[in-house]
Enzyme design. Structure first.
Site, PDB file in Angstrom:
ATOM      1  CE  LYS A   1       6.474   0.468  -3.605  1.00  0.00           C
ATOM      2  NZ  LYS A   1       5.649   0.823  -4.458  1.00  0.00           N
TER       3      LYS A   1
ATOM      4  N   GLY B   1      -0.904   3.709 -12.059  1.00  0.00           N
ATOM      5  CA  GLY B   1       0.042   4.791 -11.759  1.00  0.00           C
ATOM      6  C   GLY B   1       0.780   5.133 -13.156  1.00  0.00           C
TER       7      GLY B   1
ATOM      8  CB  THR C   1      -1.216  12.555  -6.442  1.00  0.00           C
ATOM      9  OG1 THR C   1       0.085  12.284  -7.201  1.00  0.00           O
ATOM     10  CG2 THR C   1      -2.195  11.350  -6.165  1.00  0.00           C
TER      11      THR C   1
ATOM     12  CB  ALA D   1      -0.578  10.269 -14.850  1.00  0.00           C
TER      13      ALA D   1
ATOM     14  CE1 TYR E   1       7.918   4.763  -1.875  1.00  0.00           C
ATOM     15  CE2 TYR E   1      10.296   4.346  -1.527  1.00  0.00           C
ATOM     16  CZ  TYR E   1       9.023   4.395  -2.476  1.00  0.00           C
ATOM     17  OH  TYR E   1       9.318   3.841  -3.745  1.00  0.00           O
TER      18      TYR E   1
ATOM     19  CG  ASP F   1      -1.909   8.285 -12.113  1.00  0.00           C
ATOM     20  OD1 ASP F   1      -0.785   7.946 -12.610  1.00  0.00           O
ATOM     21  OD2 ASP F   1      -2.330   9.205 -11.409  1.00  0.00           O
TER      22      ASP F   1
ATOM     23  CB  ILE G   1      -5.582   2.410  -6.267  1.00  0.00           C
ATOM     24  CG1 ILE G   1      -4.455   3.098  -5.198  1.00  0.00           C
ATOM     25  CG2 ILE G   1      -5.296   2.274  -7.590  1.00  0.00           C
ATOM     26  CD1 ILE G   1      -2.917   2.184  -5.183  1.00  0.00           C
TER      27      ILE G   1
ATOM     28  CG  HIS H   1      19.851   9.956   4.090  1.00  0.00           C
ATOM     29  ND1 HIS H   1      20.661  11.128   3.561  1.00  0.00           N
ATOM     30  CD2 HIS H   1      19.386   9.434   2.797  1.00  0.00           C
ATOM     31  CE1 HIS H   1      20.432  10.904   2.358  1.00  0.00           C
ATOM     32  NE2 HIS H   1      19.899   9.949   1.814  1.00  0.00           N
TER      33      HIS H   1
ATOM     34  CB  THR I   1      11.733   0.543  -3.598  1.00  0.00           C
ATOM     35  OG1 THR I   1      12.887   1.239  -3.481  1.00  0.00           O
ATOM     36  CG2 THR I   1      10.581   0.397  -2.456  1.00  0.00           C
ATOM     37  CG  ASP I   2      17.037   0.066  -3.976  1.00  0.00           C
ATOM     38  OD1 ASP I   2      16.197   1.037  -3.580  1.00  0.00           O
ATOM     39  OD2 ASP I   2      18.090   0.430  -4.471  1.00  0.00           O
ATOM     40  CD  GLU I   3      14.084   4.400  -0.495  1.00  0.00           C
ATOM     41  OE1 GLU I   3      13.822   4.882   0.541  1.00  0.00           O
ATOM     42  OE2 GLU I   3      14.000   5.246  -1.613  1.00  0.00           O
TER      43      GLU I   3
ATOM     44  NE  ARG J   1      15.678  10.741   3.566  1.00  0.00           N
ATOM     45  CZ  ARG J   1      15.769  10.376   2.176  1.00  0.00           C
ATOM     46  NH1 ARG J   1      15.215  11.133   1.137  1.00  0.00           N
ATOM     47  NH2 ARG J   1      16.254   9.416   1.880  1.00  0.00           N
TER      48      ARG J   1
ATOM     49  CE1 TYR K   1      17.570  16.590   3.944  1.00  0.00           C
ATOM     50  CE2 TYR K   1      17.145  14.855   1.992  1.00  0.00           C
ATOM     51  CZ  TYR K   1      16.643  15.891   3.111  1.00  0.00           C
ATOM     52  OH  TYR K   1      15.290  16.237   3.022  1.00  0.00           O
TER      53      TYR K   1
HETATM   54  P1  NAD Z   1       5.789   9.008  -9.381  1.00  0.00           P
HETATM   55  O1  NAD Z   1       5.387   9.462  -7.819  1.00  0.00           O
HETATM   56  O2  NAD Z   1       6.315   9.612 -10.397  1.00  0.00           O
HETATM   57  O3  NAD Z   1       4.221   8.447  -9.950  1.00  0.00           O
HETATM   58  C1  NAD Z   1       3.318   7.727  -9.068  1.00  0.00           C
HETATM   59  C2  NAD Z   1       2.015   7.851  -9.948  1.00  0.00           C
HETATM   60  O4  NAD Z   1       0.858   6.994  -8.954  1.00  0.00           O
HETATM   61  C3  NAD Z   1       1.374   9.296  -9.845  1.00  0.00           C
HETATM   62  O5  NAD Z   1       1.014   9.445 -11.175  1.00  0.00           O
HETATM   63  C4  NAD Z   1       0.197   9.381  -8.955  1.00  0.00           C
HETATM   64  O6  NAD Z   1      -0.687  10.219  -9.504  1.00  0.00           O
HETATM   65  C5  NAD Z   1      -0.341   8.116  -9.063  1.00  0.00           C
HETATM   66  N1  NAD Z   1      -0.937   7.680  -7.755  1.00  0.00           N
HETATM   67  C6  NAD Z   1      -0.449   8.128  -6.449  1.00  0.00           C
HETATM   68  N2  NAD Z   1      -1.411   7.810  -5.561  1.00  0.00           N
HETATM   69  C7  NAD Z   1      -2.472   7.183  -6.146  1.00  0.00           C
HETATM   70  C8  NAD Z   1      -3.526   6.798  -5.653  1.00  0.00           C
HETATM   71  N3  NAD Z   1      -4.216   6.544  -4.552  1.00  0.00           N
HETATM   72  N4  NAD Z   1      -4.332   6.196  -6.708  1.00  0.00           N
HETATM   73  C9  NAD Z   1      -4.128   6.159  -7.853  1.00  0.00           C
HETATM   74  N5  NAD Z   1      -2.858   6.746  -8.470  1.00  0.00           N
HETATM   75  C10 NAD Z   1      -2.044   7.117  -7.489  1.00  0.00           C
HETATM   76  O7  NAD Z   1       6.362   7.648  -9.021  1.00  0.00           O
HETATM   77  P2  NAD Z   1       7.390   6.686  -9.835  1.00  0.00           P
HETATM   78  O8  NAD Z   1       8.814   7.091  -9.835  1.00  0.00           O
HETATM   79  O9  NAD Z   1       6.712   6.650 -11.286  1.00  0.00           O
HETATM   80  O10 NAD Z   1       7.204   5.342  -9.412  1.00  0.00           O
HETATM   81  C11 NAD Z   1       6.493   4.197  -9.706  1.00  0.00           C
HETATM   82  C12 NAD Z   1       6.475   3.026  -8.785  1.00  0.00           C
HETATM   83  O11 NAD Z   1       7.859   2.681  -8.881  1.00  0.00           O
HETATM   84  C13 NAD Z   1       6.241   3.374  -7.227  1.00  0.00           C
HETATM   85  O12 NAD Z   1       5.518   2.068  -6.813  1.00  0.00           O
HETATM   86  C14 NAD Z   1       7.537   3.506  -6.649  1.00  0.00           C
HETATM   87  O13 NAD Z   1       7.379   3.049  -5.405  1.00  0.00           O
HETATM   88  C15 NAD Z   1       8.321   2.564  -7.380  1.00  0.00           C
HETATM   89  N6  NAD Z   1       9.711   2.783  -7.355  1.00  0.00           N
HETATM   90  C16 NAD Z   1      10.211   3.880  -8.104  1.00  0.00           C
HETATM   91  C17 NAD Z   1      11.569   4.204  -8.262  1.00  0.00           C
HETATM   92  C18 NAD Z   1      12.141   5.661  -8.596  1.00  0.00           C
HETATM   93  O14 NAD Z   1      13.454   5.573  -8.557  1.00  0.00           O
HETATM   94  N7  NAD Z   1      11.297   6.377  -9.035  1.00  0.00           N
HETATM   95  C19 NAD Z   1      12.401   3.384  -7.701  1.00  0.00           C
HETATM   96  C20 NAD Z   1      12.085   2.121  -7.095  1.00  0.00           C
HETATM   97  C21 NAD Z   1      10.566   1.622  -7.188  1.00  0.00           C
END
Ligand code: NAD
Length: 338
Positions: free
Chosen positions: A165, A18, A47, A20, A161, A44, A71, A287, A136-138, A284, A218
């Site tokens: 997770k 991930g 997507t 990118a 989602y 990555d 993946i 929510h 995530t905390d979710e 939503r 929301y």
């Molecule tokens: P994002 O959506 O910006 O990035 C996700 C990346 O994963 C993208 O580059 C996408 O191309 C890649 N991806 C998606 N499906 C894929 C697949 N099947 N194979 C390979 N690559 C794939 O998300 P983010 O905000 O950078 O989140 C990264 C991680 O952190 C996630 O696991 C998310 O659940 C977790 N997270 C994010 C937050 C937040 O606030 N952004 C908070 C808590 C946890």
């Protein structure tokens, strides 16, 4: 929790998934500069949420290779493990947008659960020495007022989602308990910063405010989230990678609990457009009213957030306003936190 390792020098080759995306592309340069002598690979699927553009600022001297790979494609993933024999895995790749998960839950379970399981299977086969799963905390679901969840709180996810997770968290823990795979789970609150896909709350509100449009929230907008800057979170991941204990879960937060409506007001002021009005839209489904987590455990590793929310939010707003091409990829739905 049979693993007791307390300090870890990341064994190479290191795999980051991930890379990118929003957080991965902030974490990767930090990892590359800290472990500049290490062989580092990232994958990555690119997507809609991932972009090669996010990887343009990597340190030049770094020993990094990028591979476009999904993946959920076990055979392609296996070939990479066969070629490179990764010893450390840091797993960010996921479908991350809660609203999209309501429309396409199957995609979320495929990527977030099956994709994670593919990585776990290969990590076991290739004797990976540290597997960091970003969660995530979710997964804890809504926190009742007056309570904070620590890492032992039950999982009670509301959205597909969050459920995907939570399922991935349980799969990861099962590899620790059943096979002694040295896994660590990190559960973070909302990240903010540059390069986030503009369907998420902060860039969406900046985009709408900069166009003088209504700021959609929301329900009554009184939904509370904690916000951590993506650089602070990336530092937390490094601290946990090096000092966390295998088999454990670490909550990470920015210690900035704010209502969505307050964020909208601050963004309106920072963008400086008086006519943008907050517009409450139909809520939503599922929510969660608030998430509150305890972070005593990660503090024992020496991590605490450094970045001041108000100061940095002003810089983040400027960053998005200077890169309008990012904001152009905007969705028209209501603003959501993740
Ligand atoms: P994002 O959506 O910006 O990035 C996700 C990346 O994963 C993208 O580059 C996408 O191309 C890649 N991806 C998606 N499906 C894929 C697949 N099947 N194979 C390979 N690559 C794939 O998300 P983010 O905000 O950078 O989140 C990264 C991680 O952190 C996630 O696991 C998310 O659940 C977790 N997270 C994010 C937050 C937040 O606030 N952004 C908070 C808590 C946890």
């Amino acid at each position: 929790m049979s693993n007791t390792q307390t300090s870890y020098t990341p064994r190479e080759p290191i795999l980051v998934t991930g890379s990118a995306g929003f957080i991965g592309s902030t974490f990767l340069p930090l990892l590359l500069s800290k472990f500049s002598a290490s062989e580092i690979h990232s994958v990555d699927a690119l997507t809609y949420a991932g972009s090669r553009e996010n990887l343009l600022d990597l340190p030049e001297s770094s020993n990094h290779s990028f591979h476009r790979l999904n993946i959920t494609d076990f055979d392609s993933l296996q070939k990479k493990f066969q070629n490179f024999e990764f010893k450390t895995v840091i797993h960010f790749a996921a479908e991350t947008h809660v609203d999209r998960s309501l429309n396409s839950p199957d995609l979320f379970f495929r990527t977030n659960l099956i994709g994670t399981t593919n990585l776990l299977k290969l990590a076991k086969e290739f004797a990976v020495e540290r597997f960091i799963h970003i969660s995530t905390d979710e997964v804890y679901g809504p926190t009742p007022d007056g309570i904070e969840f620590d890492e032992s709180a039950p999982l009670n996810p509301s959205s597909p989602y969050a459920a995907s997770k939570a399922a991935a968290d349980l799969a990861t823990l099962s590899y620790s308990k059943s096979y002694d795979l040295p896994v660590i789970i990190i559960r973070s609150t909302n990240n903010y910063g540059p390069r986030q896909y503009p369907e998420k709350l902060i860039p969406l509100l900046i985009s709408r405010a900069s166009q003088g449009k209504a700021l959609p929230l929301y329900g009554d907008g009184k939904y509370e989230r904690d916000w951590i800057h993506v650089e602070d979170f990336s530092r937390a991941v490094i601290a946990i990678l090096e000092c966390g204990k295998a088999g454990e879960i670490y909550n990470v937060a920015g210690e900035n609990r704010i209502l969505n409506i307050e964020i909208a007001e601050r963004i309106r002021e920072l963008v400086g457009v008086a006519e943008s009005k907050i517009e409450f839209v139909a809520n939503r489904p599922g929510h969660d009213r608030r998430y509150r987590i305890r972070t005593d455990k990660v503090k024992t590793l020496g991590f605490s957030p450094q970045i001041d929310f108000d100061e940095e939010l002003a810089k983040v707003v400027k960053w998005y306003l200077k890169t309008p091409q990012r904001l152009a990829k905007i969705s028209t739905g209501a603003a959501v936190e993740k």
